[in-house]
Motif scaffolding. Structure first.
Motif, PDB file in Angstrom:
ATOM      1  N   LEU A 361      56.027 -12.638 -24.507  1.00  0.00           N
ATOM      2  CA  LEU A 361      55.325 -14.133 -23.844  1.00  0.00           C
ATOM      3  C   LEU A 361      53.993 -14.035 -24.440  1.00  0.00           C
ATOM      4  O   LEU A 361      52.611 -15.100 -24.557  1.00  0.00           O
ATOM      5  CB  LEU A 361      55.628 -14.780 -22.410  1.00  0.00           C
ATOM      6  CG  LEU A 361      57.205 -15.193 -23.094  1.00  0.00           C
ATOM      7  CD1 LEU A 361      57.435 -15.445 -21.392  1.00  0.00           C
ATOM      8  CD2 LEU A 361      57.202 -16.482 -23.898  1.00  0.00           C
ATOM      9  N   ALA A 362      53.273 -13.125 -22.981  1.00  0.00           N
ATOM     10  CA  ALA A 362      51.804 -12.416 -22.671  1.00  0.00           C
ATOM     11  C   ALA A 362      51.325 -12.716 -24.614  1.00  0.00           C
ATOM     12  O   ALA A 362      49.887 -12.109 -24.297  1.00  0.00           O
ATOM     13  CB  ALA A 362      52.240 -11.722 -21.631  1.00  0.00           C
ATOM     14  N   THR A 363      51.731 -11.118 -24.485  1.00  0.00           N
ATOM     15  CA  THR A 363      51.093 -10.876 -26.422  1.00  0.00           C
ATOM     16  C   THR A 363      50.691 -12.059 -27.164  1.00  0.00           C
ATOM     17  O   THR A 363      49.809 -12.203 -27.118  1.00  0.00           O
ATOM     18  CB  THR A 363      51.682 -10.345 -27.037  1.00  0.00           C
ATOM     19  OG1 THR A 363      52.181  -8.987 -25.938  1.00  0.00           O
ATOM     20  CG2 THR A 363      50.840  -9.080 -28.156  1.00  0.00           C
ATOM     21  N   MET A 364      51.418 -12.759 -26.900  1.00  0.00           N
ATOM     22  CA  MET A 364      51.402 -14.744 -27.914  1.00  0.00           C
ATOM     23  C   MET A 364      50.056 -15.398 -27.133  1.00  0.00           C
ATOM     24  O   MET A 364      49.656 -16.329 -28.079  1.00  0.00           O
ATOM     25  CB  MET A 364      52.771 -15.386 -28.444  1.00  0.00           C
ATOM     26  CG  MET A 364      53.720 -14.382 -29.367  1.00  0.00           C
ATOM     27  SD  MET A 364      52.680 -14.034 -30.996  1.00  0.00           S
ATOM     28  CE  MET A 364      52.299 -15.871 -31.649  1.00  0.00           C
ATOM     29  N   ALA A 365      50.818 -15.510 -26.163  1.00  0.00           N
ATOM     30  CA  ALA A 365      49.641 -16.045 -25.186  1.00  0.00           C
ATOM     31  C   ALA A 365      48.055 -16.201 -25.692  1.00  0.00           C
ATOM     32  O   ALA A 365      47.289 -16.050 -25.573  1.00  0.00           O
ATOM     33  CB  ALA A 365      49.604 -16.156 -23.752  1.00  0.00           C
ATOM     34  N   ALA A 366      47.555 -14.646 -25.351  1.00  0.00           N
ATOM     35  CA  ALA A 366      47.045 -14.328 -25.144  1.00  0.00           C
ATOM     36  C   ALA A 366      45.981 -13.997 -26.465  1.00  0.00           C
ATOM     37  O   ALA A 366      44.707 -14.460 -26.916  1.00  0.00           O
ATOM     38  CB  ALA A 366      46.736 -12.603 -25.233  1.00  0.00           C
ATOM     39  N   ALA A 370      42.490 -16.283 -27.460  1.00  0.00           N
ATOM     40  CA  ALA A 370      41.394 -16.502 -28.335  1.00  0.00           C
ATOM     41  C   ALA A 370      41.674 -17.016 -29.942  1.00  0.00           C
ATOM     42  O   ALA A 370      40.159 -17.020 -30.687  1.00  0.00           O
ATOM     43  CB  ALA A 370      41.948 -13.750 -28.600  1.00  0.00           C
ATOM     44  N   CYS A 371      42.212 -17.431 -30.813  1.00  0.00           N
ATOM     45  CA  CYS A 371      42.017 -17.769 -32.034  1.00  0.00           C
ATOM     46  C   CYS A 371      41.727 -19.262 -31.353  1.00  0.00           C
ATOM     47  O   CYS A 371      41.332 -19.824 -32.428  1.00  0.00           O
ATOM     48  CB  CYS A 371      43.326 -17.981 -32.578  1.00  0.00           C
ATOM     49  SG  CYS A 371      43.040 -16.011 -32.995  1.00  0.00           S
ATOM     50  N   GLY A 372      42.101 -19.691 -30.102  1.00  0.00           N
ATOM     51  CA  GLY A 372      41.282 -21.957 -30.338  1.00  0.00           C
ATOM     52  C   GLY A 372      42.131 -21.979 -29.509  1.00  0.00           C
ATOM     53  O   GLY A 372      42.446 -22.850 -29.243  1.00  0.00           O
ATOM     54  N   ALA A 373      43.448 -21.683 -29.579  1.00  0.00           N
ATOM     55  CA  ALA A 373      44.478 -22.431 -29.188  1.00  0.00           C
ATOM     56  C   ALA A 373      44.016 -22.555 -27.809  1.00  0.00           C
ATOM     57  O   ALA A 373      44.037 -21.850 -27.295  1.00  0.00           O
ATOM     58  CB  ALA A 373      45.556 -21.726 -29.519  1.00  0.00           C
ATOM     59  N   ARG A 374      45.136 -24.070 -27.457  1.00  0.00           N
ATOM     60  CA  ARG A 374      45.239 -24.510 -25.775  1.00  0.00           C
ATOM     61  C   ARG A 374      46.434 -24.131 -25.481  1.00  0.00           C
ATOM     62  O   ARG A 374      47.666 -24.750 -25.426  1.00  0.00           O
ATOM     63  CB  ARG A 374      44.957 -25.816 -25.820  1.00  0.00           C
ATOM     64  CG  ARG A 374      43.682 -25.926 -25.837  1.00  0.00           C
ATOM     65  CD  ARG A 374      43.078 -27.622 -26.223  1.00  0.00           C
ATOM     66  NE  ARG A 374      43.901 -28.234 -27.401  1.00  0.00           N
ATOM     67  CZ  ARG A 374      43.942 -29.327 -27.064  1.00  0.00           C
ATOM     68  NH1 ARG A 374      43.482 -30.165 -25.940  1.00  0.00           N
ATOM     69  NH2 ARG A 374      44.545 -30.159 -28.188  1.00  0.00           N
ATOM     70  N   VAL A 375      46.602 -23.055 -25.030  1.00  0.00           N
ATOM     71  CA  VAL A 375      48.264 -22.524 -23.450  1.00  0.00           C
ATOM     72  C   VAL A 375      47.962 -21.656 -22.468  1.00  0.00           C
ATOM     73  O   VAL A 375      46.929 -21.241 -21.960  1.00  0.00           O
ATOM     74  CB  VAL A 375      48.372 -20.933 -24.653  1.00  0.00           C
ATOM     75  CG1 VAL A 375      49.794 -20.372 -24.520  1.00  0.00           C
ATOM     76  CG2 VAL A 375      48.275 -21.265 -26.427  1.00  0.00           C
ATOM     77  N   THR A 376      48.659 -22.222 -22.114  1.00  0.00           N
ATOM     78  CA  THR A 376      49.595 -22.162 -20.828  1.00  0.00           C
ATOM     79  C   THR A 376      50.502 -21.130 -20.490  1.00  0.00           C
ATOM     80  O   THR A 376      51.536 -21.488 -21.042  1.00  0.00           O
ATOM     81  CB  THR A 376      49.031 -23.516 -19.916  1.00  0.00           C
ATOM     82  OG1 THR A 376      48.437 -24.080 -19.369  1.00  0.00           O
ATOM     83  CG2 THR A 376      50.075 -22.899 -18.262  1.00  0.00           C
ATOM     84  N   GLU A 377      50.050 -20.079 -20.377  1.00  0.00           N
ATOM     85  CA  GLU A 377      51.608 -19.397 -19.739  1.00  0.00           C
ATOM     86  C   GLU A 377      52.360 -19.194 -18.584  1.00  0.00           C
ATOM     87  O   GLU A 377      51.728 -20.012 -17.137  1.00  0.00           O
ATOM     88  CB  GLU A 377      50.524 -17.663 -20.335  1.00  0.00           C
ATOM     89  CG  GLU A 377      51.904 -16.648 -19.902  1.00  0.00           C
ATOM     90  CD  GLU A 377      51.493 -15.545 -19.670  1.00  0.00           C
ATOM     91  OE1 GLU A 377      52.409 -14.165 -19.663  1.00  0.00           O
ATOM     92  OE2 GLU A 377      50.251 -14.840 -20.221  1.00  0.00           O
ATOM     93  N   LEU A 378      54.238 -20.008 -18.734  1.00  0.00           N
ATOM     94  CA  LEU A 378      54.626 -20.219 -17.221  1.00  0.00           C
ATOM     95  C   LEU A 378      55.753 -18.013 -17.232  1.00  0.00           C
ATOM     96  O   LEU A 378      55.013 -17.731 -18.059  1.00  0.00           O
ATOM     97  CB  LEU A 378      55.412 -20.828 -18.312  1.00  0.00           C
ATOM     98  CG  LEU A 378      54.752 -22.191 -17.851  1.00  0.00           C
ATOM     99  CD1 LEU A 378      55.923 -23.044 -18.568  1.00  0.00           C
ATOM    100  CD2 LEU A 378      54.173 -22.827 -17.362  1.00  0.00           C
TER     101      LEU A 378
END
Length: 449
Positions: A361-366, A370-378
């Motif tokens: 979860l943390a690795t994919m979110a980061a 970094a590549c410009g996607a809009r992500v919120t980690e839960l």
């Protein structure tokens, strides 16, 4: 890739698509089934013959461990594997520690096998595997009579002393885990009486299917408490001739690549579509993906099909949490697909991803951010607001954290970014998908420098 995987220095990777991806490929054999084919063959009396075995580093670690414990395992020049088993209860004490590399499946399932043999075994692994918790397996195996000495946190390196007089148990899985379920069932093979595992949420059922095929006495029943699987111990397994279907977890990468690269159409043949493993295809269909399955057939007790996917823009959804066990390894590449969808995709109930080869979860979110996607980690998932099919910015170097599925996911993401995405280290890909780069090249993806 195989050569790169043994270098001491990281091997960066960039993939590019200069046009649509197209073609028909066959991915390597299913990793879960490959592990189990070797293990059950090693416990049968006689010769088991296996075609289509995944020859990645994880499966080869299983083969090496079983050889060290007395099984005769050889490969012919044509890729056919021959396993001459020692019989249930016949495994020998290895002379040295067994190196599991990066393979959590090898480690947890072999712990089950060894737990009810009166032998002492030490298991080691690489830096990534040595951070993964083993307590979920040692707990039920301790109840059956095995003893364990582990590194701090219940991790590898681990030394276990198998039970000379193992005890059958009834074990309710506290988390949905096919590995824990399989470890207890494997321990039950050499335990007098009946050992029962209860799972509240059904997980991949390759162990049950294959144990029955090898002649073990299994009873499976749906009860108010959950799905109860009971194995009668001191079994005699019969050798088999097996063909391993293509791994749906590996097929996921070229299929999602076809989905996100405009104009693409890709077919992957001989893919396992076992209903406990096809969650990604079901979720992508819910999101509007153009997927067809043809030539549906049965191979060695497993349902397989040829799967075709065409490029198109998905619609974000709230992914049902109960689908997680049937696609637990495919979530990283689903996150990539969601990053290009229209609207919001919400994914919850994924705490298990924090204790895989990395904290996925943390690795994919980061990496996505970094590549410009809009992500919120839960705490238990991600919220991803997609690009509506537009390319992402890219331009980042992302950390794969020694995780093969993270590395492949970001390599695929880079196929639809304005600037190149660099995966910091591609070596781990060889653990599960040694042919990843040649097969992606066949479809039209180019490896950049």
């Amino acid at each position: 890739m195989n050569a790169d995987s043994h270098t001491s220095q990281p091997v960066p990777l960039r993939l590019f698509a200069y046009g649509p991806l197209a073609g028909t490929i066959t991915v390597p054999g299913d990793k879960s089934i490959s592990h189990r084919s070797l293990m059950f063959g090693a416990l049968a009396v006689g010769e088991t013959i296996i075609d289509g075995l995944l020859e990645g580093e994880d499966v080869l670690a299983t083969a090496a461990a079983l050889r060290a414990c007395g099984a005769d395992i050889t490969r012919t020049a044509t890729g056919r594997w021959h396993v001459h088993g020692v019989g249930v209860g016949g495994l020998l004490q290895p002379r040295t520690a067994l190196d599991m590399g990066n393979s959590g499946t090898s480690t947890r399932l072999l712990m089950g096998l060894f737990a009810t043999h009166p032998i002492t075994v030490t298991l080691t692994g690489d830096a990534s595997l040595s951070r993964r918790p083993m307590a979920r397996v040692t707990e039920p195996l301790t109840q059956m009579g095995a003893t364990f000495t582990t590194a701090p946190g219940g991790c590898l390196p681990l030394t276990m002393v198998g039970a000379a007089l193992p005890l059958p148990i009834r074990y309710v899985l506290p988390v949905a885990s096919a590995q824990v379920k399989s470890a207890v069932l494997l321990a039950g093979l050499n335990t007098p009486g009946r050992t029962t595992v209860v799972e509240k949420i059904a997980t991949r059922d390759h162990s049950e299917r294959m144990l029955a095929g090898f002649g073990a006495q299994l009873h499976i029943e749906d009860t108010p408490a959950g799905r109860e699987i009971t194995i009668t111990g001191e079994a005699e397994l019969r050798p088999q001739q097996l063909t391993v279907p293509g791994d749906p977890s590996s097929a996921a990468f070229p299929l999602v690549a076809a989905l996100i690269v405009p104009g693409s159409s890709v077919t992957v043949t001989n893919v396992g579509i076992n209903p406990t493993r096809d969650g990604l295809l079901r979720v992508l269909a819910m999101m509007g993906a153009d997927i067809t399955q043809t030539n549906i057939r049965s191979v060695g007790g497993e349902t397989v099909a040829d799967v075709t996917i065409n490029a198109g823009v998905l619609t974000g959804i709230e992914v049902p949490p109960d689908v997680a066990p049937s696609m637990i390894d495919e979530f990283p590449i689903l996150f990539v697909a969601a990053a290009f969808a229209h609207g919001r995709t919400t994914l919850r109930g994924l705490e298990e991803l924090r204790v895989k080869e990395s904290d996925r979860l943390a690795t994919m979110a980061a990496g996505l951010i970094a590549c410009g996607a809009r992500v919120t980690e839960l705490p238990d998932g991600l919220i991803i607001d997609g690009s509506g099919g537009e390319p992402l910015a890219g331009g980042a170097t992302v950390a794969a954290k020694l995780d093969h599925r993270i590395a492949m996911s970001f390599a695929i993401l880079g196929l639809n970014c304005r600037d190149a995405v660099t995966v910091d280290d591609a070596r781990p890909i060889a653990t599960s998908f040694p042919d990843f780069l040649p097969l992606m090249a066949k479809l039209g993806a180019s490896k950049g420098q």
